[in-house]
Write a protein that holds these residues in place. Structure first.
Motif, PDB file in Angstrom:
ATOM      1  N   CYS A 220       0.846  -1.127   0.019  1.00  0.00           N
ATOM      2  CA  CYS A 220      -0.084  -0.006  -0.096  1.00  0.00           C
ATOM      3  C   CYS A 220       0.825   1.274   0.092  1.00  0.00           C
ATOM      4  N   LEU A 221       1.701   1.183   0.840  1.00  0.00           N
ATOM      5  CA  LEU A 221       2.919   2.289   0.931  1.00  0.00           C
ATOM      6  C   LEU A 221       3.530   2.693  -0.508  1.00  0.00           C
ATOM      7  N   THR A 222       4.004   1.349  -0.851  1.00  0.00           N
ATOM      8  CA  THR A 222       4.787   1.273  -2.339  1.00  0.00           C
ATOM      9  C   THR A 222       3.874   2.015  -3.246  1.00  0.00           C
ATOM     10  N   ALA A 223       2.458   1.392  -3.389  1.00  0.00           N
ATOM     11  CA  ALA A 223       1.448   1.901  -4.501  1.00  0.00           C
ATOM     12  C   ALA A 223       1.434   3.395  -4.245  1.00  0.00           C
ATOM     13  N   PHE A 224       1.275   3.894  -3.031  1.00  0.00           N
ATOM     14  CA  PHE A 224       0.997   5.370  -2.775  1.00  0.00           C
ATOM     15  C   PHE A 224       2.175   6.219  -3.176  1.00  0.00           C
ATOM     16  N   ASP A 225       3.448   5.897  -3.168  1.00  0.00           N
ATOM     17  CA  ASP A 225       4.553   6.481  -3.330  1.00  0.00           C
ATOM     18  C   ASP A 225       4.492   6.393  -5.159  1.00  0.00           C
ATOM     19  N   ALA A 226       4.401   5.404  -5.623  1.00  0.00           N
ATOM     20  CA  ALA A 226       4.556   5.365  -7.142  1.00  0.00           C
ATOM     21  C   ALA A 226       3.446   6.207  -7.651  1.00  0.00           C
ATOM     22  N   GLU A 227       2.339   6.486  -7.113  1.00  0.00           N
ATOM     23  CA  GLU A 227       1.044   7.203  -7.732  1.00  0.00           C
ATOM     24  C   GLU A 227       0.748   8.393  -6.869  1.00  0.00           C
ATOM     25  N   ARG A 228       1.743   8.997  -6.239  1.00  0.00           N
ATOM     26  CA  ARG A 228       1.463  10.102  -5.393  1.00  0.00           C
ATOM     27  C   ARG A 228       0.954  11.204  -6.240  1.00  0.00           C
ATOM     28  N   THR A 229       1.502  11.561  -7.290  1.00  0.00           N
ATOM     29  CA  THR A 229       1.131  12.602  -8.011  1.00  0.00           C
ATOM     30  C   THR A 229      -0.318  12.656  -8.493  1.00  0.00           C
ATOM     31  N   SER A 230      -0.734  11.527  -8.881  1.00  0.00           N
ATOM     32  CA  SER A 230      -2.047  11.547  -9.355  1.00  0.00           C
ATOM     33  C   SER A 230      -3.122  11.430  -8.114  1.00  0.00           C
ATOM     34  N   ILE A 231      -2.721  10.824  -7.095  1.00  0.00           N
ATOM     35  CA  ILE A 231      -3.542  10.617  -5.924  1.00  0.00           C
ATOM     36  C   ILE A 231      -3.691  12.399  -5.284  1.00  0.00           C
ATOM     37  N   LEU A 232      -2.673  13.026  -5.182  1.00  0.00           N
ATOM     38  CA  LEU A 232      -2.544  14.344  -4.846  1.00  0.00           C
ATOM     39  C   LEU A 232      -3.460  15.201  -5.607  1.00  0.00           C
TER      40      LEU A 232
ATOM     41  N   GLU B  24      -8.953  18.082  -6.052  1.00  0.00           N
ATOM     42  CA  GLU B  24     -10.067  17.862  -6.583  1.00  0.00           C
ATOM     43  C   GLU B  24     -11.266  17.692  -5.656  1.00  0.00           C
ATOM     44  N   VAL B  25     -11.047  16.770  -4.818  1.00  0.00           N
ATOM     45  CA  VAL B  25     -12.206  16.441  -4.017  1.00  0.00           C
ATOM     46  C   VAL B  25     -12.270  17.587  -3.042  1.00  0.00           C
ATOM     47  N   TYR B  26     -11.087  18.021  -2.528  1.00  0.00           N
ATOM     48  CA  TYR B  26     -11.067  19.112  -1.525  1.00  0.00           C
ATOM     49  C   TYR B  26     -11.725  20.430  -2.064  1.00  0.00           C
ATOM     50  N   ALA B  27     -11.718  20.799  -3.248  1.00  0.00           N
ATOM     51  CA  ALA B  27     -12.227  21.963  -3.861  1.00  0.00           C
ATOM     52  C   ALA B  27     -13.625  21.888  -3.897  1.00  0.00           C
ATOM     53  N   HIS B  28     -14.340  20.716  -4.053  1.00  0.00           N
ATOM     54  CA  HIS B  28     -15.565  20.497  -3.954  1.00  0.00           C
ATOM     55  C   HIS B  28     -16.353  20.689  -2.830  1.00  0.00           C
ATOM     56  N   ARG B  29     -15.893  20.381  -1.620  1.00  0.00           N
ATOM     57  CA  ARG B  29     -16.394  20.328  -0.263  1.00  0.00           C
ATOM     58  C   ARG B  29     -15.359  20.714   0.817  1.00  0.00           C
ATOM     59  N   LYS B  30     -15.654  21.310   1.711  1.00  0.00           N
ATOM     60  CA  LYS B  30     -14.870  21.594   2.847  1.00  0.00           C
ATOM     61  C   LYS B  30     -15.287  20.778   3.900  1.00  0.00           C
ATOM     62  N   LEU B  31     -14.555  19.540   4.229  1.00  0.00           N
ATOM     63  CA  LEU B  31     -14.680  18.732   5.324  1.00  0.00           C
ATOM     64  C   LEU B  31     -13.510  18.683   6.364  1.00  0.00           C
TER      65      LEU B  31
ATOM     66  N   ALA C 167     -13.953   5.003  -6.673  1.00  0.00           N
ATOM     67  CA  ALA C 167     -14.596   5.717  -7.122  1.00  0.00           C
ATOM     68  C   ALA C 167     -14.280   7.130  -7.442  1.00  0.00           C
ATOM     69  N   ASN C 168     -13.389   7.529  -6.746  1.00  0.00           N
ATOM     70  CA  ASN C 168     -12.776   9.139  -7.094  1.00  0.00           C
ATOM     71  C   ASN C 168     -11.783   8.857  -8.108  1.00  0.00           C
ATOM     72  N   PHE C 169     -11.244   7.739  -8.408  1.00  0.00           N
ATOM     73  CA  PHE C 169     -10.239   7.442  -9.649  1.00  0.00           C
ATOM     74  C   PHE C 169     -10.978   6.998 -10.942  1.00  0.00           C
ATOM     75  N   HIS C 170     -10.933   7.763 -11.972  1.00  0.00           N
ATOM     76  CA  HIS C 170     -11.764   7.332 -13.168  1.00  0.00           C
ATOM     77  C   HIS C 170     -10.672   6.475 -14.027  1.00  0.00           C
TER      78      HIS C 170
END
Length: 87
Positions: free
Chosen positions: A52-64, A69-76, A84-87
């Motif tokens: 999981c940590l390796t996958a996160f590191d490899a895909e960091r740019t797209s995850i961020l 995008e998610v943050y811009a739509h709603r403040k939580l 579902a957030n990744f099309h």
């Protein structure tokens, strides 16, 4: 202010079964989680904590990018990214 990710640290949250990472909007800390299922789609296999940590590191740019995008739509108080957030 815009959301930034100056801190490169991430950790595995066993209770949420997700990788936790942090963004900042000015002086406000914004916690994010990405579910294991979303990361598993990247590698198309069951994942260990290290995977999981390796996958996160490899895909960091797209995850961020998705986190912004998610943050811009709603403040939580926190955000959980799902497959579902990744099309």
């Amino acid at each position: 202010m815009t959301l930034s990710f100056p801190n490169q640290s991430r950790s595995f949250d066993k209770d949420r079964n997700a990788v936790r990472f942090t963004g900042y909007d000015g002086m406000f800390e914004v916690p994010f989680y990405i579910e294991v299922d979303a990361l598993a789609r990247v590698l198309s296999q069951p994942l260990s904590v290290q995977d999981c940590l390796t996958a996160f590191d490899a895909e960091r740019t797209s995850i961020l990018d998705v986190a912004r995008e998610v943050y811009a739509h709603r403040k939580l108080t926190s955000y959980t990214l799902t497959a579902a957030n990744f099309h």
